[in-house]
Each structure stands twice: as C-alpha cells, then as structure tokens.
Design a protein around this motif. Structure first.
Motif, PDB file in Angstrom:
ATOM      1  N   UNK A  63      34.198  43.119  38.462  1.00  0.00           N
ATOM      2  CA  UNK A  63      35.077  43.247  39.634  1.00  0.00           C
ATOM      3  C   UNK A  63      36.452  43.767  39.213  1.00  0.00           C
ATOM      4  N   UNK A  64      36.968  43.240  38.099  1.00  0.00           N
ATOM      5  CA  UNK A  64      38.271  43.693  37.620  1.00  0.00           C
ATOM      6  C   UNK A  64      38.205  45.139  37.140  1.00  0.00           C
ATOM      7  N   UNK A  65      37.096  45.511  36.514  1.00  0.00           N
ATOM      8  CA  UNK A  65      36.922  46.886  36.052  1.00  0.00           C
ATOM      9  C   UNK A  65      36.912  47.863  37.221  1.00  0.00           C
ATOM     10  N   UNK A  66      36.378  47.436  38.367  1.00  0.00           N
ATOM     11  CA  UNK A  66      36.278  48.290  39.546  1.00  0.00           C
ATOM     12  C   UNK A  66      37.438  48.116  40.515  1.00  0.00           C
ATOM     13  N   UNK A  67      38.415  47.290  40.160  1.00  0.00           N
ATOM     14  CA  UNK A  67      39.518  46.980  41.064  1.00  0.00           C
ATOM     15  C   UNK A  67      40.391  48.203  41.329  1.00  0.00           C
ATOM     16  N   UNK A  68      40.653  48.474  42.606  1.00  0.00           N
ATOM     17  CA  UNK A  68      41.564  49.567  42.968  1.00  0.00           C
ATOM     18  C   UNK A  68      43.000  49.222  42.583  1.00  0.00           C
ATOM     19  N   UNK A  69      43.356  47.965  42.732  1.00  0.00           N
ATOM     20  CA  UNK A  69      44.721  47.543  42.424  1.00  0.00           C
ATOM     21  C   UNK A  69      45.046  47.724  40.953  1.00  0.00           C
TER      22      UNK A  69
END
Length: 377
Positions: A137-143
């Motif tokens: 999820x963090x790897x794919x995070x836009x932010x």
C-alpha cells in the motif's frame, strides 16, 4: 554481550512506548496528519500491551494467554496498515474487524488444541501478510510517491514481513533438524527484530509525514494563492531549469498584461478583479498546452514558458488565449467593462531567460500601442 530474553522484552516495551509518545507529540506540528499519527501511536501501544501480556503469560492458561497476545499484536499490525492507508485518505475498518474476528475464531477453535504450533509458527502468517500488504500500500501510495523516505519505510515493512514468513515456514524445518533448543534462538532473534522494528517503523513513518509537510510548504511558497499558478520565485527557478534541460528544443515565451485592469478594479471592486484574474489563469492553462509553465509575475502581469513550442506554434496559442479570454471574461457576473489581454511573444533567437523576458516585454508594449487585445511578436 549476552542479553536475556526478559531484558529484550523490557527493551521492546520501552522503545514502543517512547516511539508512541513521540508520534503523539508530533501531532501538534502536523495537524493535517494528526489522525494517522494517532492511529499509528495506538498501534504501538497495542504492541506494548501485547508484550507486557507475553511477559506474564505463564499466569494464564496457555491457549488463552497466547491467543490474547496474538489478537493484540494483530490489532496493532492492522492499525499500522490503516495508518499507512490513511496517508491517501483510505480506511480498512470493516476489513480489519473481519480479519480480527476470524483470527479470534481460529484461536478459539484450533489454537486451544495446538497452542505451541500456533504461537511459534501459524500466528506468524497473518502478521507477515499484513506487513507485506502495508508495504505494498505504501509502495503504491499517491501521497508518498515522490518522497525520498518512502523506499526506507517500504523496506522496513517488507523485511519485517519476510522475517515472519521465515518464522512460519522455515522455523518448523529448523525445529525438526535441531530440536527444541532452536526455539530459544528464534525467540531472541524475534525480540531483536522487534526492537529494531519498534524504532525504525514509526521513525520512517514520521520521516514521510515531515517530508510531505516540507514539500507542501515549498509548494505554498512557490504558488500564487489567488490563481493557483506558479509565482515569480518559482518561475525563475523552474524556467531556468527547463531552459538548461531543453537546449536543443524549441522553447517560447509569452508575456501577458490584462488591459485596463486598474479601471476594472476601480469600477467593479477588487472581488470582481480577482474573478477576472482567476478566469484568465484558467483560460491560459487550457490554451497554453499541458507542459506550459504559467506564472503570475504580479498584479495583472503573467508569463508562460512553452517547451517544445516553436515561434509559429506559440503565436497560435497566444492568439487562442486572446480570443477565448475576451469571451470567458464577458460571462463574469457584475463585470460591465470589457476584459481583454495583450500578449508579447519573445523573438525566436532568444535562448536565455533574461533575454526572452526583455524581448517579450518589448513585443507586449507594441501590442499595447497597436490597440491591445492582441498578440505581437
């Protein structure tokens, strides 16, 4: 130096409590991220309570004590996952409740019959999966996609997931080869890794929050608040970089000045004048091209740097802005004075920013002298 297992438990609890307290303190400095910091701090407190319970599990029935510890730990990992998802404004509340309820049922049914196997091996699987999902999820995070600290945080979560996958699938093989004595070594390795995780994970998350805040402040310092365009400081910084990177490409410059803007402010008020500025900014964005650097230099003066755009293309884009803006401005409520724009296009033989601005200004004065509401080169 040898450290006994009990000392490692105390050390883990201490680092978890210190890290959680630091996250709660940091909420004051990052009010926009107060909720995700609170969720992560709550996760660390859940880990700490689980560790305290693990230290005194001999006072409870085996299945009950181990089950309660495992559920508390999973609660912490699910809150870590939700804190990371919260960076993009997402929550997995009901999914987390479902996972936690399912694990409780599994412990109640199967954990009572095989408490040692569940505690030492099976319970590691949901921890590994949750940590791996958090990393993903963090790897794919836009932010966090542009943040330098993201790879560090992703690596910490991924390594933690791999460690618990090893506990689930490699530790049973080692146990079969070396006997029960290997469990002490695995236990100590788990505690050492837990101490590192309890420091590294919250610190990497805090790095992300701080870096995000820093980039936000930089963006605010380089943005005109009324129009949302780049301001003068950002223009000189970014335009110089574009010219350096595109020395072999065509780059054009347009200079804009809204006609009779002082009269609009005097007759209709600054609120209407602000609407005119905002309408021009929107028009320039739509007609200048997707890669154009558009800036409000100050007052009613604007500029646009157009990469990969030759002289004739820039002239056409400038003409489109002139035509469209006069029509768009006529639709502004309460504006009875015609709002138009004069545009100057820099000469094609100018290659440095100062020369382009001077050339575009001369062309702009010519557009004013020839009657305004036009583009001149």
């Amino acid at each position: 130096m040898q450290i006994d297992l009990q000392t490692l438990w105390y050390l883990t609890v201490g680092t978890l409590l210190v890290s959680a307290s630091l996250l709660l303190w940091e909420r004051q400095a990052h009010p926009g991220r107060a909720s995700v910091l609170s969720v992560l701090a709550a996760a660390l407190f859940a880990f700490a309570v689980g560790c305290v319970l693990a230290m005194s599990r001999s006072h409870f029935p085996a299945a009950l004590g181990m089950g309660a510890i495992n559920i508390l730990m999973m609660l912490g990992y699910l809150m870590v996952l939700n804190a990371i998802a919260g960076l993009d404004g997402r929550r997995y509340l009901w999914s987390s409740v479902t996972v936690l309820s399912s694990l409780t049922l599994v412990w109640a049914v199967a954990g009572t019959h095989f408490p040692a196997a569940f505690w030492n091996h099976v319970s590691s699987i949901p921890i590994a999966l949750t940590s791996g999902l958090s990393a993903w999820i963090l790897l794919r995070s836009r932010t966090a996609e542009r943040l330098r600290s993201r790879p560090i945080a992703v690596s910490i979560l991924a390594v933690h997931a791999l460690f618990y996958f090893s506990r689930a699938f490699i530790a049973p093989i080692l146990l079969e080869w070396y006997g029960q004595d290997i469990l002490i070594i695995i236990g100590k390795a788990t505690m050492y890794e837990a101490v590192l995780y309890s420091v590294a994970m919250p610190m990497s998350f805090l790095m992300i929050v701080r870096e995000e805040e820093k980039l936000h402040l930089i963006h605010l310092s380089q943005t005109d608040q009324l129009t949302g365009l780049a301001n003068r400081h950002a223009f000189f910084e970014q335009a110089s970089r574009i010219l350096r990177e595109r020395q072999s490409d065509h780059v054009s410059l347009l200079a804009f000045d809204l006609d009779h803007f002082k009269a609009i402010n005097d007759c209709h008020g600054h609120q209407t004048g602000d609407k005119v500025l905002q309408r021009f900014a929107a028009t320039a964005r739509q007609e200048a091209g997707p890669d154009a650097l558009i800036v409000r230099l100050g007052g009613e003066e604007f500029a646009a740097l157009l990469p990969r755009c030759d002289h004739s293309q820039a002239l056409r884009r400038g003409s489109a802005i002139v035509s469209r803006f006069s029509k768009e401005a006529a639709q502004i409520d309460g504006l009875k004075t015609q709002a138009t724009v004069s545009i100057g296009l820099a000469a094609p033989d100018c290659h440095d920013l100062a020369g382009m601005l001077a050339s575009a200004d001369r062309a702009l004065y010519r557009a004013k002298a020839l009657g305004r509401n036009r583009v001149e080169a």
